[in-house]
Design an enzyme around this catalytic site. Structure first.
Site, mmCIF file in Angstrom:
data_model
loop_
_atom_site.group_PDB
_atom_site.id
_atom_site.type_symbol
_atom_site.label_atom_id
_atom_site.label_comp_id
_atom_site.label_asym_id
_atom_site.label_seq_id
_atom_site.Cartn_x
_atom_site.Cartn_y
_atom_site.Cartn_z
ATOM 1 C CG HIS A 58 34.256 34.935 43.751
ATOM 2 N ND1 HIS A 58 32.896 34.755 43.856
ATOM 3 C CD2 HIS A 58 34.527 35.103 42.432
ATOM 4 C CE1 HIS A 58 32.364 34.811 42.638
ATOM 5 N NE2 HIS A 58 33.331 35.025 41.762
ATOM 6 C CG HIS A 61 34.961 32.673 49.294
ATOM 7 N ND1 HIS A 61 34.117 31.856 50.012
ATOM 8 C CD2 HIS A 61 34.211 33.750 48.921
ATOM 9 C CE1 HIS A 61 32.917 32.409 50.061
ATOM 10 N NE2 HIS A 61 32.940 33.549 49.408
ATOM 11 C CG HIS A 114 28.847 31.946 43.380
ATOM 12 N ND1 HIS A 114 28.205 33.153 43.470
ATOM 13 C CD2 HIS A 114 30.081 32.122 43.934
ATOM 14 C CE1 HIS A 114 29.021 34.031 44.048
ATOM 15 N NE2 HIS A 114 30.159 33.436 44.338
ATOM 16 C CG ASP A 131 30.038 32.831 48.104
ATOM 17 O OD1 ASP A 131 29.998 32.632 49.334
ATOM 18 O OD2 ASP A 131 30.680 33.767 47.588
ATOM 19 C CG HIS A 169 28.954 35.681 52.149
ATOM 20 N ND1 HIS A 169 29.681 36.855 52.258
ATOM 21 C CD2 HIS A 169 29.472 35.012 51.094
ATOM 22 C CE1 HIS A 169 30.592 36.890 51.284
ATOM 23 N NE2 HIS A 169 30.491 35.784 50.565
HETATM 24 ZN ZN LIG Z 1 31.816 33.996 45.633
#
Ligand SMILES: [Zn+2]
Length: 257
Positions: A58, A61, A114, A131, A169
Site C-alpha cells: 500500500h 507504506h 489485509h 496493517d 497506524h
Molecule cells: Zn495497508
C-alpha cells in the site's frame, strides 16, 4: 539492543526508525510511506539510512521508498509476493532480513489477510506488523480471506507476551471503542481506554503495544473467548459454529462501526 522511535506521517501513519548495537549512526526504517519526514529525521540527527523494510504494497507504506533509495542508497527488504516500487530483496515467511551494519536480524512471517502477500518482521523482542495487527484491532480484509487473517493473527498471538508490537497506524482509541462494544464487561479494555486517552492527550503514540496486552483487549485475538463469540452471535443473529465465523462477523461489524 534495539532502539525504535516513531516518525509520524500523513494523518495517522507511523514510520518506525530502528537502530541496533552496530554502527551508532546507522538506522533502518519500516514502511516509509513518505520520504520527507524520514529525510528530515536523518538530517536532524546526522543519521545514515542503511535499510528499509516494507510489510506490504500500500502506498502509505511504500510511497517514500524510491526517493529514499535515490537519496541514501539504502537496501530494501520487501515481501516476496507483492510488488513494491523499487528492486528489493524479496523475503517470504521463514527467511531473514539481515541488517549487518546495524547488528540486527529479523525473521519474516507471512501474514496474509489485509493484503495477499503481507509480511511482518520479528526480532530483538519487537514485531513490525504493518496493517495486520493494530492495537485493539486488525487491518481490513482488502485482498485476503477471514480464515487467512485469523491464521495470521493467531501466529502473531503465539509470539512471547512481552513482544513489543509496532503497528502501522495510530488507531488505538477508535479500536478500543469497538472493543468495548464487543466486550462491555472487559476491565482490561476499560483500563486501556483511560491510559490511551491520557497518552494521546500528551500527543504521544500509544504504541508499542505488547502481545500480552493485545491478548487481553483485542477482540480479533479473542475470537475463541465466550464473551466475544456470544457478542458476535447476537450481532449476526445466528449461531457462529467456528472461530473463523466469529472473526468474520466481528470484522464486518467493525467495518461499519
Ligand atoms: Zn495497508
Amino acid at each position: 539492543m534495539l532502539d525504535v522511535r516513531p516518525i509520524t506521517a500523513f494523518h495517522d501513519n507511523y514510520i518506525w526508525m530502528v537502530r541496533g548495537a552496530g554502527e551508532p549512526r546507522s538506522v533502518a526504517v519500516v514502511d516509509p510511506g513518505d520520504a520527507g519526514p524520514v529525510l528530515a529525521a536523518l538530517e536532524a540527527d546526522g543519521l545514515r539510512l542503511e535499510a528499509i523494510l516494507a510489510t506490504h504494497h500500500h502506498a502509505d507504506h511504500v510511497g517514500g521508498i524510491a526517493r529514499l533509495v535515490a537519496a541514501t542508497g539504502a537496501k530494501v527488504f520487501g515481501p516476496a509476493r507483492e510488488r513494491i516500487p523499487v528492486d528489493c530483496e524479496q523475503l517470504a515467511g521463514g527467511e531473514r532480513a539481515r541488517l549487518d551494519s546495524l547488528g540486527l536480524e529479523f525473521e519474516v512471517l507471512d501474514v496474509p489477510g489485509h493484503t495477499a502477500g503481507h509480511v511482518a518482521f520479528v526480532g530483538h523482542g519487537a514485531l513490525f506488523c504493518g496493517d495486520t495487527l493494530f492495537s485493539a484491532g486488525c487491518g481490513r480484509l482488502f485482498e485476503g480471506t477471514a480464515a487467512q487473517m485469523l491464521a495470521s493473527l493467531e501466529a502473531l498471538g503465539d509470539l512471547p507476551d512481552e513482544t513489543r508490537v509496532y503497528c502501522g497506524h495510530e488507531y488505538t482509541e477508535a479500536n478500543l471503542r469497538f472493543a468495548l462494544a464487543v466486550e462491555p464487561g472487559n476491565s482490561a479494555i476499560m483500563d486501556y481506554v483511560k491510559r490511551a486517552a491520557a497518552i494521546r492527550a500528551e500527543g504521544r503514540p500509544t504504541l508499542p503495544s505488547t502481545i500480552g496486552l493485545e491478548k487481553r483487549v483485542n477482540p480479533f485475538l479473542r475470537c475463541s473467548h465466550e464473551n466475544v463469540k456470544s457478542s458476535a452471535e447476537r450481532r449476526a443473529g445466528r449461531k457462529l459454529p467456528t472461530t473463523v465465523a466469529v472473526f468474520a462477523a466481528i470484522r464486518s461489524w467493525k467495518d461499519t462501526f
